[in-house]
Design an enzyme around this catalytic site. Structure first.
Site, mmCIF file in Angstrom:
data_model
loop_
_atom_site.group_PDB
_atom_site.id
_atom_site.type_symbol
_atom_site.label_atom_id
_atom_site.label_comp_id
_atom_site.label_asym_id
_atom_site.label_seq_id
_atom_site.Cartn_x
_atom_site.Cartn_y
_atom_site.Cartn_z
ATOM 1 N N HIS A 140 2.714 3.379 -9.072
ATOM 2 C CA HIS A 140 2.467 1.954 -9.340
ATOM 3 C C HIS A 140 3.650 1.329 -10.082
ATOM 4 O O HIS A 140 4.029 0.194 -9.808
ATOM 5 C CB HIS A 140 1.177 1.784 -10.152
ATOM 6 N N GLU A 194 0.683 -12.805 12.664
ATOM 7 C CA GLU A 194 1.234 -11.607 13.315
ATOM 8 C C GLU A 194 1.194 -10.482 12.289
ATOM 9 O O GLU A 194 1.442 -10.712 11.105
ATOM 10 C CB GLU A 194 2.686 -11.856 13.754
ATOM 11 N N GLY A 243 0.215 5.473 -4.440
ATOM 12 C CA GLY A 243 -0.332 6.776 -4.820
ATOM 13 C C GLY A 243 0.270 7.894 -3.982
ATOM 14 O O GLY A 243 0.649 8.954 -4.510
ATOM 15 N N LEU A 277 10.050 -21.293 -4.096
ATOM 16 C CA LEU A 277 9.193 -20.296 -3.444
ATOM 17 C C LEU A 277 7.833 -20.350 -4.126
ATOM 18 O O LEU A 277 7.759 -20.432 -5.349
ATOM 19 C CB LEU A 277 9.801 -18.890 -3.632
ATOM 20 N N ASP A 299 0.833 -1.211 0.000
ATOM 21 C CA ASP A 299 0.000 0.000 0.000
ATOM 22 C C ASP A 299 0.867 1.260 0.000
ATOM 23 O O ASP A 299 1.964 1.271 0.557
ATOM 24 C CB ASP A 299 -0.923 -0.026 1.228
HETATM 25 C C1 IPE Z 1 -5.457 -2.615 -0.306
HETATM 26 O O1 IPE Z 1 -5.111 -1.300 -0.452
HETATM 27 C C2 IPE Z 1 -5.450 -3.312 -1.644
HETATM 28 C C3 IPE Z 1 -4.125 -3.523 -2.228
HETATM 29 C C4 IPE Z 1 -2.986 -3.233 -1.675
HETATM 30 C C5 IPE Z 1 -4.119 -4.160 -3.527
HETATM 31 P P1 IPE Z 1 -6.202 -0.157 -0.665
HETATM 32 O O2 IPE Z 1 -5.446 1.102 -0.824
HETATM 33 O O3 IPE Z 1 -7.153 -0.523 -1.732
HETATM 34 O O4 IPE Z 1 -6.981 -0.186 0.738
HETATM 35 P P2 IPE Z 1 -7.866 0.923 1.455
HETATM 36 O O5 IPE Z 1 -8.886 1.386 0.456
HETATM 37 O O6 IPE Z 1 -6.944 2.048 1.848
HETATM 38 O O7 IPE Z 1 -8.450 0.238 2.649
HETATM 39 C C1 IPE Z 2 -1.404 0.248 -3.456
HETATM 40 O O1 IPE Z 2 -1.197 1.621 -3.500
HETATM 41 C C2 IPE Z 2 -1.627 -0.356 -4.820
HETATM 42 C C3 IPE Z 2 -3.006 -0.796 -5.076
HETATM 43 C C4 IPE Z 2 -4.033 -0.692 -4.280
HETATM 44 C C5 IPE Z 2 -3.258 -1.415 -6.367
HETATM 45 P P1 IPE Z 2 -2.418 2.632 -3.547
HETATM 46 O O2 IPE Z 2 -2.790 2.867 -4.964
HETATM 47 O O3 IPE Z 2 -3.531 2.179 -2.672
HETATM 48 O O4 IPE Z 2 -1.743 3.942 -2.941
HETATM 49 P P2 IPE Z 2 -2.370 4.928 -1.877
HETATM 50 O O5 IPE Z 2 -2.850 4.098 -0.723
HETATM 51 O O6 IPE Z 2 -3.483 5.650 -2.557
HETATM 52 O O7 IPE Z 2 -1.241 5.810 -1.495
HETATM 53 MG MG MG Z 3 -4.019 2.441 -0.733
#
Ligand code: IPE
Ligand code: IPE
Ligand code: MG
Length: 252
Positions: free
Chosen positions: A43, A213, A29, A137, A26
């Site tokens: 990404h 965990e 963005g 793996l 996560d």
């Molecule tokens: C979880 O992240 C999904 C992935 C990492 C693919 P999100 O960014 O979608 O989760 P929320 O919306 O912050 O809970």
């Molecule tokens: C995780 O990063 C990737 C996916 C969910 C595909 P995000 O796209 O959720 O990035 P943030 O959380 O908006 O920073």
């Molecule tokens: Mg996110």
């Protein structure tokens, strides 16, 4: 007496190394926004971090690495971002599959495959078929995945079998349901890592993470490197896992 003499040293020997590490990648963005870049650039950098994470997992002795690449709820994002993400998934499989195969990695994809873009469906099938016999793996990719949806699909299949008279409802237990989950045959995750500072599961491995965990790292996914992976595993080793029982006591 100095505090250091009364605080027990952390036990270093009671936690086995994590066999299965699951990662919620996560913060792509926010990584991009912090640099004034478009989210798609985050990404792209996220894919580079993923490549490194797969390599590190093998080197650190992890046997199963599961990554959350696209959730069932991520379809609610703008079409341009979804296009970016789908293009990256396709490119990742095209560019990296042969190398993963040479490295002895078995690829497995979990999530709902109905209604997927036929090109992605084909690439997923190809990756699984090519790497089926590998055992260094197991790399599990959660794509179009949601834990609730996975459990609902399993329940539906059990109900269908019961309705057809092939399954006695009284015989259904946790082990029966597990046979119908996408993760059938895989060990439960020992450690779930989430980057970006968010502390939630976001519908990831709801069933399987019952006794995992959790380590939440305050860095964005594109910055996840071998050192961050080691830090999460070190933190795991400081945990005391109980599985509902009592702490194993040594001495009196
Ligand atoms: C979880 O992240 C999904 C992935 C990492 C693919 P999100 O960014 O979608 O989760 P929320 O919306 O912050 O809970
Ligand atoms: C995780 O990063 C990737 C996916 C969910 C595909 P995000 O796209 O959720 O990035 P943030 O959380 O908006 O920073
Ligand atoms: Mg996110």
């Amino acid at each position: 007496m100095p505090v250091s003499d009364v605080v027990a040293a952390p036990a270093v020997d009671q936690v086995a190394a994590p066999v299965h590490v699951a990662v919620i990648m996560d913060g792509n963005g926010r990584w991009a926004a912090a640099r004034g870049l478009p989210r798609g650039e985050g990404h792209r950098r996220g894919v580079a971090a993923l490549r490194q994470a797969v390599r590190s997992a093998g080197e650190l002795g992890v046997k199963v690495l599961t990554i959350y690449s696209f959730s069932a709820e991520n379809w609610s994002r703008p079409a341009t971002e979804i296009d970016d993400l789908m293009a990256l998934v396709k490119r990742f499989v095209r560019d990296d599959l042969q190398e993963l195969h040479r490295a002895g990695v078995r690829v497995r994809v979990i999530g709902d495959r109905t209604g997927l873009d036929s090109e992605i469906f084909g690439l997923i099938s190809e990756a699984e078929a090519l790497t089926r016999a590998n055992d260094k793996l197991t790399f599990v990719v959660a794509f179009n995945y949601g834990g609730r949806q996975e459990i609902a699909r399993a329940a539906r299949r059990l109900a269908e079998q019961a309705a057809a008279g092939e399954l006695d409802p009284a015989s259904i237990g946790t082990a029966t349901l597990e046979q119908y989950l996408d993760t059938v045959g895989l060990p439960d995750p020992d450690l779930v890592i989430r980057t970006s500072g968010e502390q939630r599961l976001s519908n990831f491995l709801l069933w399987q993470a019952a006794y995992a965990e959790f380590v939440f790292l305050p860095i964005y996914w594109p910055d996840f490197d071998r050192a961050a992976f080691e830090q999460a595993i070190d933190e795991f080793h400081r945990r005391e896992r109980r599985f509902g029982g009592l702490k194993a006591r040594t001495g009196s």
